[in-house]
Design an enzyme around this catalytic site. Sequence first.
Site, PDB file in Angstrom:
ATOM      1  N   CYS A  51       0.747  -1.071  -0.217  1.00 27.62           N
ATOM      2  CA  CYS A  51      -0.049   0.106  -0.038  1.00 27.62           C
ATOM      3  C   CYS A  51       1.008   1.102   0.117  1.00 27.62           C
ATOM      4  O   CYS A  51       0.417   2.405  -0.602  1.00 27.62           O
ATOM      5  CB  CYS A  51      -0.748   0.051   1.177  1.00 27.62           C
ATOM      6  SG  CYS A  51      -2.383  -1.125   0.937  1.00 27.62           S
ATOM      7  N   CYS A  93      13.857   4.820  -7.020  1.00 26.19           N
ATOM      8  CA  CYS A  93      12.375   4.556  -6.575  1.00 26.19           C
ATOM      9  C   CYS A  93      12.236   5.352  -5.286  1.00 26.19           C
ATOM     10  O   CYS A  93      12.441   6.221  -5.053  1.00 26.19           O
ATOM     11  CB  CYS A  93      11.826   3.135  -6.558  1.00 26.19           C
ATOM     12  SG  CYS A  93      12.466   2.243  -5.413  1.00 26.19           S
TER      13      CYS A  93
END
Length: 393
Positions: free
Chosen positions: A197, A351
């Site tokens: 999530c 990232c």
Amino acid sequence: MSLPPLVEPAAELTVDEIRRYSRHLIIPDVGVEGQKRLKNARVLCVGAGGLGSPALMYLAAAGVGTLGIIDFDTVDESNLQRQIIHGVSDIGRSKAESAAASIREINPLVQVEIHNTALDRENVRDIFARYDLIVDGTDNFATRYMVNDAAVLLGKPYVWGSIYRFDGQASVFWAEHGPCYRCLYPEPPPPGMVPSCAEGGVLGVLCASIGSIQVNEAIKLLAGIGEPLVGRLMVYDALEMEYRKIKIRKDPNCVLCGENPTVTDLLEDYEDFCGAVSEAAQEAIIDSTITATELKEWQDAGKDIFLVDVREPAEYEIVRIPGSTLIPKGEIISGEALAKLPQDKQVVLHCKSGVRSAEALAALKAAGFRDAVHVQGGVLSWIKQIDPSLPAY
């Protein structure tokens, strides 16, 4: 299938309890007897986050006598979008203690037991043994498999839930009466295949939808009413507003609860079993990892690099490292983006935290970009070490 009540009823309900739970008491299927069972129940919620928040609040409101909370984390501002048991004043506070305070405010008749620690191989058996039922609100595969294995080995039922973006799932796993989690998912997904999530996001209200299903199932198990989701998987699509149920059969070859189990104890290392990154990524990052500070030094020195952000476009809109070019990981893994990468510059990948860039680095190494590197800790490290004024997420 209908199952017998999980717990015996308490001796009595007080006058205060009768007043408080009157709307339960007049439901024929619950009644005084069912409410006494809830009062006598001991339920542990693993995690006080997205799923744990509504689960704990409704378990407390329902009159579950003893609620255990295990969570080692602290409340962060980004939690408040969905973890409704916490408030602004709780930021920086232990999640377990924050949740306990909210529970006492909702229902002071409930006893709260706090386990302000990480659930691990050393403590899971002892903690689970104290409770009748486990509600799993975890958000990572390593803990999910450990919860399942411990519950099966101890003969405990548990209510499972999972959320991601607009999709949710819920079920009840009880090896004595049906399948376990390993019957549904014998092996964890390949590393990087299913984003967390924190990487992919989750609609805040989805937590309430799945968390309330978990509490509904918990009440049914404790009071012995209705047909719990044993052997059935509830799948919810919030965008289409569609619920569907899928039958799950007990796997006779399950390594844990099958006819000839080969897993008879907890694994030594669940993180290793699930694998945060693939073996290829682990090999690729050796001697090909730089820090955010080193990246800044390279930029300041004018080093000829090509900085690639492998996150998704929505993340790139939130925050970005100056000078970066967005090329999502999927395009690198598939080979679609290889033609966009320069051959005369050193490619530097990053990232959010370093996991996806490690996977992308492995693909680049395999494609011949031997001097490519990735940034340890990703954009979060850049914010922490270089520019704290940027928003973290």
